[in-house]
Design an enzyme around this catalytic site. Structure first.
Site, PDB file in Angstrom:
ATOM      1  N   HIS A 103       0.827  -1.370  -0.151  1.00 25.16           N
ATOM      2  CA  HIS A 103       0.018   0.029  -0.081  1.00 25.16           C
ATOM      3  C   HIS A 103       0.787   1.202   0.172  1.00 25.16           C
ATOM      4  CE1 HIS A 103      -4.074  -1.612   1.090  1.00 25.16           C
ATOM      5  NE2 HIS A 103      -3.453  -2.669   0.478  1.00 25.16           N
ATOM      6  N   HIS A 266      -1.578 -12.531  -1.970  1.00 26.98           N
ATOM      7  CA  HIS A 266      -2.686 -13.227  -1.325  1.00 26.98           C
ATOM      8  C   HIS A 266      -2.150 -14.503  -0.935  1.00 26.98           C
ATOM      9  CE1 HIS A 266      -6.073 -10.294  -2.802  1.00 26.98           C
ATOM     10  NE2 HIS A 266      -5.303  -9.662  -1.741  1.00 26.98           N
TER      11      HIS A 266
END
Length: 737
Positions: A103, A266
């Site tokens: 992020h 993920h």
């Protein structure tokens, strides 16, 4: 009274308790009164006064003293040092740090090169309080003891990325490499346009058939990429694939890199949505002072660990969330999926038969087993006709997946750092990558002062005009973007595709100028016996400098424009046409060029360009005035050429702009172009664009224009122009820093 009205002081103590005065702590700003006022503050960000480091501080020198292996050992130890105030999922902080780094870097967008991990902007508003960055404040607090220990030897910006790399390494993943060199900033960046929405998760950035406004990358205000539940929360994997492709492309990622990044990220960790989001408090910037910069205080259960709420989605993707393996694809392809909702009410997908495959341990209770889940955006990697085959190949070839993720992660976390020459430290990979805009090594000894004088004379003897030489040098150098450190004169890519064909560069004139300069280059290089050569990149800049000197002399000023050789010529094979395509100027107010449908005024686009060139308001002002005097407009437009002696480096632009004997009127309904007529006779004197007239209209720019228009400022004007010109010519000379 709303608390922001002015209160006049009295003869009593002016520090009235409970009363807000018109000070830096309250009151209306100029932008409150005049919302459309041109924002020049973005040209003066990160001023020395905001920087706590001592004068002369060199981060590069600090990195040289860093014990990198000791730092990595400390980070590795941190991964399993779970803290009660924010317990580690599965006893390992690695997945949290991966999200923090993702992020941090993932705000980068190719359209203007802004965003990214450089500067450590995740520490500041608005990023520190974006909904998508929920609970990353805890991740940064967890690495604070390490930042505190190593101090100035590692920046926050570097540490946030390195923590993720070490985290993945401790979970069994082999990273591609790491470059130090991200210097911290000390205040929020105000030049980044994150979107026009005034509510979190607003999506007014779309028009037509879901066309995302440029240069934005994320689909909604406050998200890094896409909505994991699907577009606008609609759980449609194929529609999500459209958003994913657009968003990741604007981060310079192709389909294979996109699949690798999503699947690789993920592979680690879990999502957090243990309860209703109503339990979550305000973001850090809105939190009370006692919380000390932490936000999203959670009243559900313990508020942490198994009770954590972040995205509202809940559960792991793989059976072993703290181990690098092929578990993501095993899970994605190993189940049929049905739509469900998390405990927080968010759309996600669960196996139709939860007993059909391996489960994962509960993140905080190893005795419990939980079924894996997938997000709508994860299913897009299986169902989209382009992503699906890539995912299948990665599933069947884990080594390809590992390599693709390593490379894509390295690209993600280094994309805004510029060329490889800016990377620091012992972990930089040797391989040269095309997206790094590689350059060849210099060959032979550099040209010396005598050579420079000889080359200047030969260039000026070719018959090429001052405007032609100035325009070509400017076109070559002004592609630089301080945001992602791309572009610039080094490499002479102006002679290659795509730059040679850009309309702003006047392809026909450019081809003639380059052919002539190549003739000078060939003659000079052919006459050397010691291996000395001049690159075309150097010669283009040198020719521009010679033209500026000649123009100054024509105005009565003998100056020497500084020039430092050392540029090299890149090849077409070293130049990714699509990647360089995003550097094409759709507006360049310095050349009075505008060809864009962006919803911004020409003067706003000028300031934006100046900011990308790292220019101050005075530097922007003197360059516009000087380039107009030098007649360097695209297509030789006469707009703003307020002089009867074009090609001479005079301050005539400012003198005539501020002349009250001229009256200006718009010649188009959109007030894009103007004509200036004699106030008495009505005779036409000049024509102009908004970019020209803003220097007489905007009060701050007019103040600067007045300085350069003064009768005693002609010499100072030339000196200021030469200094600003030299700065632009050398913006990509990282070897001179």
């Amino acid at each position: 009274m709303d608390g922001s009205e002015l209160v006049e002081p009295t003869t009593k103590c002016p520090l009235k308790h409970g009363v807000r005065f018109h000070t830096s702590f309250g009151g209306r700003s100029n932008r409150d009164w005049w919302p459309n006022q041109l924002n020049l503050k973005i040209l003066h960000q990160h001023a020395p006064a905001s920087n706590p480091m001592p004068a002369g501080f060199s981060y590069a020198e600090q990195v040289e003293t860093l014990d990198v292996e000791a730092l990595k050992r400390d980070l590795a130890a941190l991964m399993t040092d779970s803290q009660d105030w924010w317990p580690a999922d599965y006893g390992h902080y690695g997945p949290l740090f991966v999200r923090m780094a993702w992020h941090s870097a993932g705000t980068y967008r190719t359209g203007d090169g802004r965003g990214g991990a450089g500067g450590g902007q995740q520490r500041f508003a608005p990023l520190n309080s974006w909904p998508d960055n929920g609970n990353l404040d805890k991740a940064r607090r967890l690495i604070w003891p390490i930042k505190q220990k190593y101090g100035a030897r590692i920046s926050w910006a570097d540490l946030m990325i390195l923590a993720a790399d070490v985290g993945m390494e401790t979970m069994g993943f082999k990273t591609f490499g790491f470059g130090f060199g991200r210097e911290d900033t000390w205040e929020p960046e105000e030049d980044v346009h994150w979107g026009a929405e005034d509510t979190w998760l607003g999506d007014a950035r779309y028009t037509g058939e879901r066309e995302l406004d440029k240069p934005l990358g994320a689909v909604q205000m406050g998200l890094i990429y896409v909505n994991p539940e699907g577009p606008n929360g609609k759980p449609d994997p194929l529609a999500a694939a459209h958003d994913i492709r657009e968003t990741f492309a604007r981060m310079a990622m192709n389909d294979e890199e996109t699949v690798a990044l999503i699947a690789g990220g993920h592979t680690f960790g879990k999502a957090h949505g243990a309860g209703d989001a109503a339990h979550v408090g305000v973001e850090p910037e809105a939190a009370g002072i006692a919380l000390q910069g932490l936000g999203w205080k959670n009243s559900f259960g313990s508020g942490v660990g198994s009770d954590a709420i972040t995205s509202g989605l809940e559960g792991p993707w793989t059976p072993n969330p703290i181990k690098w393996d092929n578990g993501f694809f095993d899970t994605l392809f190993g189940h049929e999926w049905e739509l469900t909702k998390s405990p927080a009410g968010a759309f996600q997908w669960t196996p139709k038969d939860p007993e059909a495959g391996p489960k994962a341990p509960d993140a905080h209770d190893p005795s419990r087993q939980v079924a894996p889940m997938m997000l709508t955006t994860d299913l897009a990697l299986r169902l989209d006709p382009n992503y699906g085959p890539i995912s299948k190949r990665f599933h069947e070839n884990p080594d390809q997946f590992q390599d693709a993720f390593a490379r894509a992660w390295f690209k993600l976390t280094h994309r805004d750092m510029g060329p490889k020459a800016r990377y620091l430290g012992p972990l930089v990979p040797q391989e040269e990558l095309l997206w790094q805009d590689p350059l060849p090594e210099p060959q032979g000894p550099p040209i010396d002062a005598n050579d420079i004088r000889e080359l200047k004379a030969k260039v000026l003897a070719t018959g090429l005009s001052v405007p032609q030489l100035v325009a070509t040098a400017w076109a070559s150098a002004s592609t630089f973007r301080g945001s992602d450190k791309r572009g610039g004169a080094n490499g002479a890519r102006i002679r290659l595709s795509p730059q040679k064909d850009w309309a702003v560069n006047q392809p026909a004139q450019l081809a003639n100028v380059l052919a002539t300069l190549e003739g000078v280059q060939s003659a000079f290089n052919g006459g050397q016996t010691d291996g000395k050569t001049v690159s075309l990149a150097d010669l283009i800049v040198l020719a521009g400098c010679a033209a500026v000197e000649q123009a100054a002399k024509a105005a009565g000023h003998d100056v020497e424009v500084p020039f430092t050789p050392g540029r090299v010529d890149a090849s077409q094979n070293q130049t990714d046409v699509a990647s360089f395509g995003v550097l094409e100027p759709k507006a360049d107010g310095f050349r009075n060029y505008l060809n864009t449908d962006l919803p911004l005024t020409a003067e706003e686009l000028l300031v934006d360009k100046a900011q990308l060139l790292t220019l101050s308001a005075p530097e922007m002002t003197v360059l516009v005035g000087g380039l107009r005097a030098l007649n360097a407009n695209t297509d030789q437009s006469s707009h703003g050429v307020f002089t009867t002696r074009p090609g001479s480096l005079t301050n005539d632009f400012f003198v005539n702009l501020l002349d009250m004997r001229t009256v200006w009127t718009a010649t188009s309904e959109d007030e894009a172009q103007f004509e200036g007529r004699d106030r008495t006779t009505g005779d036409l004197k000049w024509t102009a664009t908004r970019v020209d007239l803003i220097f007489g209209s905007n009060s701050q720019l007019r103040a600067l224009a007045e300085v350069f228009a003064q009768s005693d400022s002609q010499g100072a004007f030339v000196g200021a122009f030469v200094a600003a010109w030299t700065k632009v010519m050398n913006l990509d000379r990282f070897d001179l820093a």
